[in-house]
Design an enzyme around this catalytic site. Structure first.
Site, PDB file in Angstrom:
ATOM      1  N   LYS A 123      82.163  36.514  25.768  1.00 52.65           N
ATOM      2  CA  LYS A 123      81.960  35.977  24.414  1.00 52.65           C
ATOM      3  C   LYS A 123      81.787  34.476  24.536  1.00 52.65           C
ATOM      4  O   LYS A 123      82.305  33.855  25.460  1.00 52.65           O
ATOM      5  CB  LYS A 123      83.198  36.266  23.560  1.00 52.65           C
ATOM      6  CG  LYS A 123      82.931  36.252  22.078  1.00 52.65           C
ATOM      7  CD  LYS A 123      82.457  37.617  21.602  1.00 52.65           C
ATOM      8  CE  LYS A 123      82.246  37.654  20.123  1.00 52.65           C
ATOM      9  NZ  LYS A 123      81.931  39.011  19.663  1.00 52.65           N
ATOM     10  N   GLY A 171      84.995  40.140   3.669  1.00 54.11           N
ATOM     11  CA  GLY A 171      83.842  39.539   4.340  1.00 54.11           C
ATOM     12  C   GLY A 171      82.633  40.431   4.138  1.00 54.11           C
ATOM     13  O   GLY A 171      82.566  41.533   4.688  1.00 54.11           O
ATOM     14  N   VAL A 172      81.676  39.974   3.313  1.00 51.94           N
ATOM     15  CA  VAL A 172      80.484  40.797   3.078  1.00 51.94           C
ATOM     16  C   VAL A 172      79.251  40.090   3.636  1.00 51.94           C
ATOM     17  O   VAL A 172      78.285  39.811   2.944  1.00 51.94           O
ATOM     18  CB  VAL A 172      80.317  41.201   1.586  1.00 51.94           C
ATOM     19  CG1 VAL A 172      81.214  42.370   1.266  1.00 51.94           C
ATOM     20  CG2 VAL A 172      80.601  40.044   0.646  1.00 51.94           C
ATOM     21  N   VAL A 191      77.826  42.629   8.567  1.00 49.26           N
ATOM     22  CA  VAL A 191      78.480  43.931   8.746  1.00 49.26           C
ATOM     23  C   VAL A 191      79.085  44.422   7.431  1.00 49.26           C
ATOM     24  O   VAL A 191      78.859  45.556   6.999  1.00 49.26           O
ATOM     25  CB  VAL A 191      79.590  43.843   9.828  1.00 49.26           C
ATOM     26  CG1 VAL A 191      80.345  45.166   9.932  1.00 49.26           C
ATOM     27  CG2 VAL A 191      78.992  43.467  11.174  1.00 49.26           C
TER      28      VAL A 191
HETATM   29  N1  LIG Z   1      77.464  41.657  13.687  1.00 53.94           N
HETATM   30  C1  LIG Z   1      77.855  42.646  14.489  1.00 53.94           C
HETATM   31  O1  LIG Z   1      77.087  43.534  14.870  1.00 53.94           O
HETATM   32  C2  LIG Z   1      79.286  42.709  14.909  1.00 53.94           C
HETATM   33  C3  LIG Z   1      79.643  43.597  15.925  1.00 53.94           C
HETATM   34  C4  LIG Z   1      80.981  43.723  16.263  1.00 53.94           C
HETATM   35  C5  LIG Z   1      81.923  42.938  15.617  1.00 53.94           C
HETATM   36  N2  LIG Z   1      81.534  42.057  14.654  1.00 53.94           N
HETATM   37  C6  LIG Z   1      82.557  41.260  13.979  1.00 53.94           C
HETATM   38  O2  LIG Z   1      82.516  41.539  12.581  1.00 53.94           O
HETATM   39  C7  LIG Z   1      82.887  40.356  11.855  1.00 53.94           C
HETATM   40  C8  LIG Z   1      81.795  40.008  10.864  1.00 53.94           C
HETATM   41  O3  LIG Z   1      80.591  39.803  11.563  1.00 53.94           O
HETATM   42  P1  LIG Z   1      79.229  39.500  10.782  1.00 53.94           P
HETATM   43  O4  LIG Z   1      78.146  39.579  11.784  1.00 53.94           O
HETATM   44  O5  LIG Z   1      79.162  40.326   9.548  1.00 53.94           O
HETATM   45  O6  LIG Z   1      79.478  37.987  10.380  1.00 53.94           O
HETATM   46  P2  LIG Z   1      78.798  37.168   9.162  1.00 53.94           P
HETATM   47  O7  LIG Z   1      78.930  35.738   9.525  1.00 53.94           O
HETATM   48  O8  LIG Z   1      77.455  37.719   8.836  1.00 53.94           O
HETATM   49  O9  LIG Z   1      79.742  37.529   7.920  1.00 53.94           O
HETATM   50  C9  LIG Z   1      81.075  37.126   7.823  1.00 53.94           C
HETATM   51  C10 LIG Z   1      81.393  37.008   6.354  1.00 53.94           C
HETATM   52  O10 LIG Z   1      82.795  36.764   6.230  1.00 53.94           O
HETATM   53  C11 LIG Z   1      82.971  35.722   5.283  1.00 53.94           C
HETATM   54  N3  LIG Z   1      84.273  35.120   5.571  1.00 53.94           N
HETATM   55  C12 LIG Z   1      84.597  34.216   6.525  1.00 53.94           C
HETATM   56  N4  LIG Z   1      85.908  33.956   6.477  1.00 53.94           N
HETATM   57  C13 LIG Z   1      86.425  34.712   5.483  1.00 53.94           C
HETATM   58  C14 LIG Z   1      87.721  34.909   4.959  1.00 53.94           C
HETATM   59  N5  LIG Z   1      88.774  34.251   5.444  1.00 53.94           N
HETATM   60  N6  LIG Z   1      87.877  35.772   3.918  1.00 53.94           N
HETATM   61  C15 LIG Z   1      86.819  36.445   3.409  1.00 53.94           C
HETATM   62  N7  LIG Z   1      85.556  36.296   3.881  1.00 53.94           N
HETATM   63  C16 LIG Z   1      85.373  35.463   4.904  1.00 53.94           C
HETATM   64  C17 LIG Z   1      81.776  34.816   5.443  1.00 53.94           C
HETATM   65  O11 LIG Z   1      81.559  34.025   4.282  1.00 53.94           O
HETATM   66  C18 LIG Z   1      80.678  35.846   5.664  1.00 53.94           C
HETATM   67  O12 LIG Z   1      80.119  36.305   4.455  1.00 53.94           O
HETATM   68  C19 LIG Z   1      83.156  39.289  12.915  1.00 53.94           C
HETATM   69  O13 LIG Z   1      84.526  39.290  13.238  1.00 53.94           O
HETATM   70  C20 LIG Z   1      82.356  39.782  14.111  1.00 53.94           C
HETATM   71  O14 LIG Z   1      82.887  39.316  15.328  1.00 53.94           O
HETATM   72  C21 LIG Z   1      80.235  41.925  14.279  1.00 53.94           C
END
Ligand SMILES: NC(=O)c1ccc[n+]([C@@H]2O[C@H](COP(=O)([O-])OP(=O)(O)OC[C@H]3O[C@@H](n4cnc5c(N)ncnc54)[C@H](O)[C@@H]3O)[C@@H](O)[C@H]2O)c1
Length: 344
Positions: free
Chosen positions: A80, A175-176, A179
């Site tokens: 990572k 968190g929307v 994912v």
């Molecule tokens: N994108 C993937 O395919 C993937 C795969 C495995 C794991 N993940 C994990 O899933 C999580 C989300 O990933 P993503 O790609 O959707 O990220 P992203 O940046 O697209 O979305 C994250 C969302 O969370 C919101 N956020 C941040 N801090 C917050 C809080 N304290 N309370 C509420 N909302 C909050 C942000 O405003 C944003 O809308 C991360 O932890 C990431 O590591 C993602």
């Protein structure tokens, strides 16, 4: 100057710090383990208090990637990186990620980056343009991650809440983003009663309005009544302090590194809360990366991701039989997979 915590020096197979004044780059790459293959793991771009906390986050997330890739059955180790966000980059975002790509390229393919919080397929193409091997350049894997989380929640509801389907099950998605928004859609389509929360209030309202979901203030996610809490934002949202008041009976989400420490899983278990290990639930993205590299069609990819739900069911049953937690059962399985390969 504060000294690094011991974790920094003892944890990873390889730890790289990156610094470049002209682009404002400050980054850490943690390669946790390459026994199963090159380290696959996303690039996180967000603010950090200092470089040490960025490094610790990279290491913790890299270790989770080793477990995730092993359990998902993909031929990758765990890695990572985090790029520290510190205001607008002086020469622009593309210059920042291109420079980061030069550092990744120096690693000779032992680290294959993908998207994570704060980064997009465009950023990955920029990283790749500097000569680094990268993933997620054409298709964002997030909807596939969301699909795996959805099936994990469905399995958890079946095995732990005793429900047949998700109708009437109240799920709070924290968190929307990439994912969480897709997960909220899938849950709504399945008839769940969905609540969403995001520090970006406009984003939360847009998703809630579109899906007919309720909204929850970011500070109230661990105290709001729901059946399933689905963290899909930052790390370590479940702490020893807040889990005592957690109304949910299931915690299953897309976020990496959900628990403050492993002891939280024991406490949740003692309170009758099923914690689905994050590295099991959110493996859909890495399965999709493997699918893209191997030329699988959508049907084969979907079947492999739906299987995550079966895995969750198996883990719940195994942990019941063994008198342990699903986290311990999953850790044992993942470590066996890495150790067996190492010894062969
Ligand atoms: N994108 C993937 O395919 C993937 C795969 C495995 C794991 N993940 C994990 O899933 C999580 C989300 O990933 P993503 O790609 O959707 O990220 P992203 O940046 O697209 O979305 C994250 C969302 O969370 C919101 N956020 C941040 N801090 C917050 C809080 N304290 N309370 C509420 N909302 C909050 C942000 O405003 C944003 O809308 C991360 O932890 C990431 O590591 C993602």
């Amino acid at each position: 100057m504060t000294l690094p915590p011991p974790l920094m020096l003892e944890t990873s197979e390889q730890l790289v710090t990156c610094k470049d004044e002209s682009t404002g780059l400050r980054a850490v790459i943690a390669i946790d383990n390459t026994v199963l293959g090159p380290g696959l793991g996303g690039i996180r771009y967000r603010p950090y208090a200092d470089l040490w906390s960025a490094g610790v986050e990279a290491q913790r997330l890299a270790a989770a990637m080793t477990l995730k890739n092993a359990i998902a059955g993909v031929p990758f180790g765990g890695a990572k990186s985090v790029v520290v966000q510190d205001g607008p980059p002086p020469r622009g975002r593309d210059a920042l990620f291109r420079r980061f790509g030069e550092f990744v390229a120096r690693l000779g393919g032992t680290y294959i980056p993908g998207v994570d919080m704060g980064t997009s397929s465009h950023d990955l193409r920029t990283v790749g343009s500097a000569g680094a091997e990268v993933s997620c350049t054409d298709v964002d894997p997030s909807p596939w991650t969301a699909l795996g989380v959805f099936h994990s929640i469905a399995a958890a509801a079946r095995h732990h809440l005793g429900t047949d389907g998700l109708g009437e099950v109240r799920v709070l998605v924290q968190g929307v983003g990439h994912v969480g928004a897709r997960l909220a859609e899938l849950l709504t389509e399945a008839g769940a009663d969905v609540l969403v929360s995001d520090v970006d209030q406009a984003r939360a309202e847009e998703v809630a309005g579109r899906l007919g979901a309720g909204t929850v203030a970011p500070g109230e996610v661990t105290t709001t009544a729901c059946d399933v809490f689905a963290p899909c934002a930052t790390a370590r949202v479940i702490t020893h302090e807040n889990l005592a008041d957690l109304p949910a009976k299931v915690v299953a989400g897309g976020a990496n590194d959900t628990l403050e420490d492993e002891g939280c899983a024991d406490e949740l278990h003692a309170r009758g809360v099923l914690y689905v290990p994050d590295f099991v639930a959110n493996g859909g993205g890495v399965i999709h990366v493997q699918a893209m590299r191997s030329g699988w069609d959508d049907a084969r990819t979907t079947a492999a991701i739906v299987r995550i739900g079966d895995r969750v069911g198996e883990l719940v049953e195994q942990s019941r039989t063994a008198g342990t937690t699903p986290l311990q059962a999953a850790l044992t399985k993942a470590r066996e997979l890495v150790t067996v390969t190492e010894g062969s």
